[in-house]
Design an enzyme around this catalytic site. Sequence first.
Site, PDB file in Angstrom:
ATOM      1  N   HIS A 152       0.833  -1.077   0.171  1.00 21.08           N
ATOM      2  CA  HIS A 152       0.109   0.119   0.116  1.00 21.08           C
ATOM      3  C   HIS A 152       0.961   1.526   0.125  1.00 21.08           C
ATOM      4  CE1 HIS A 152      -3.489   2.082   1.244  1.00 21.08           C
ATOM      5  NE2 HIS A 152      -2.859   3.098   1.272  1.00 21.08           N
ATOM      6  N   GLU A 153       1.678   1.511   0.802  1.00 24.29           N
ATOM      7  CA  GLU A 153       2.965   2.085   1.007  1.00 24.29           C
ATOM      8  C   GLU A 153       3.280   2.829  -0.041  1.00 24.29           C
ATOM      9  OE1 GLU A 153       2.257   4.829   3.208  1.00 24.29           O
ATOM     10  OE2 GLU A 153       0.489   3.311   4.204  1.00 24.29           O
ATOM     11  N   HIS A 156       0.901   4.526  -2.800  1.00 23.79           N
ATOM     12  CA  HIS A 156       2.076   5.755  -2.067  1.00 23.79           C
ATOM     13  C   HIS A 156       3.460   6.997  -2.702  1.00 23.79           C
ATOM     14  CE1 HIS A 156      -1.813   6.518  -1.456  1.00 23.79           C
ATOM     15  NE2 HIS A 156      -1.979   5.427   0.501  1.00 23.79           N
TER      16      HIS A 156
END
Length: 466
Positions: A152-153, A156
Amino acid sequence: MDAYFIVAIVFLLCFALYFTDTLLKSCLHLPYINLLESSGISIKPLQIKWSTRMLNRSFQRWGSAPGRLTRLWFACGVWITCALLLPSMLLLIYTIYRLLWPAAPAAGAGAAAAAAATRPAFILEPVLPGVNLPADDVPYYLVTLLVCSVCHEIGHAVAAVREHVRVFGSGLLLVLIVPAAFVDVCSESLAALPPGRRLRVLCAGVWHNVVLCAVAALVLAAAPLALAPLYFVNDGIIVYHVEPGSPLHGATGLSAGDLVTGVDDCAVTTRRDWLSCLARQAAAPPAGYCVPSDITATYDETIDHPFQREETGTMECCAASNGSSHLCFQFIADESRPDRGAPPFSCLPARAVVDAAPMRCATTAACAEEHFCLQPALENGTRLLALRRRGARAVLFLGVPAAAFRDTRVSGYRPRSALFSASLPLRLETLARYVLSFSAALAVLNAVPCRALDGQWIWEALLEAG
């Protein structure tokens, strides 16, 4: 070990760590603080945080990759995430509704059914180790949380670099025993972006979780075909571990390497069949065995005065000297043919009865001539099961069927060579299932317009763009 005891130990360790950190900062002020700053570690109540800039160069390289493919990649992320916004809200509303207003039991339902009906049927449900998560699955739980949050990170961070938003660093966060990843980006630069470009950064985390779900689903679907050169698949289940204290452990029980092909007359070819057959035996009423009359004549060792046990309500017709090899069987008659000359109770060796019975029965009418339908006199929930093995005699299990599932570790992949582990494919599939469910849950939750989640900023960007 009790779940509350484990939680207490974790809280105690966190308190001790925080107390030690506070003490060292006051006693060894400069050396200790310099050590923490150089290592990027910070300690707070119930959490440890580690920050680093080591991955910044990798983020820069991945985010600076030229071409339309990466632009299309993050554009797809925006569309997919926006498509999840409304379903995620509906799912959350439905979960809250089922929590506050559980379904009423149907008229005439039993106590167990009523309890199940009044219990809220969550779609989104917190997973708590030791409560609704098996202790054996805690490593999968922790690894999955780490993998899903890292993926997920990374989404980003790479999207932020592509939109020329500065990434200060990244790291890991440990809250109690729950791991998570984070990325520190320049919030001012992100807020200054136009809504369309800002959405590419904000939606990248959810998008990468969706992709991770697809990868995990692909692994589960392709595993049988991919592992076929190394393992026999759907050819019975192989036992690779039996709990030492289990009734199935020992010379007369199951052993590592046994290939189970059935539970009584229920065929087993996959691990799901194993669970289904045991569940069917637990749910079905106890069945009898069509036993030839000469078996009762040859092996019957019934005591003179059978009696009913007060604590269980079951009949006992065997002497203590018979041991665990003999069971008390009761004759199951039929209205059309109520008596075939069989005694009402017979103490017989369980092995002789199971081996001689050509079929199972509910009454004697289902059996052939000169056969009796004999049912073991057992406590409620207890069953006599014959676990069929390839190339060996069936193993007799007397107990609750759920215990047979709990006390054994089985795999649907039988190694073609002793070099390969029978448990490895099962561990990979279990990890893939956890990744699939947890990554999907993380994607859904981050699409909800809730404070401190991605959904809050995504909805703000959408409203600004509209």
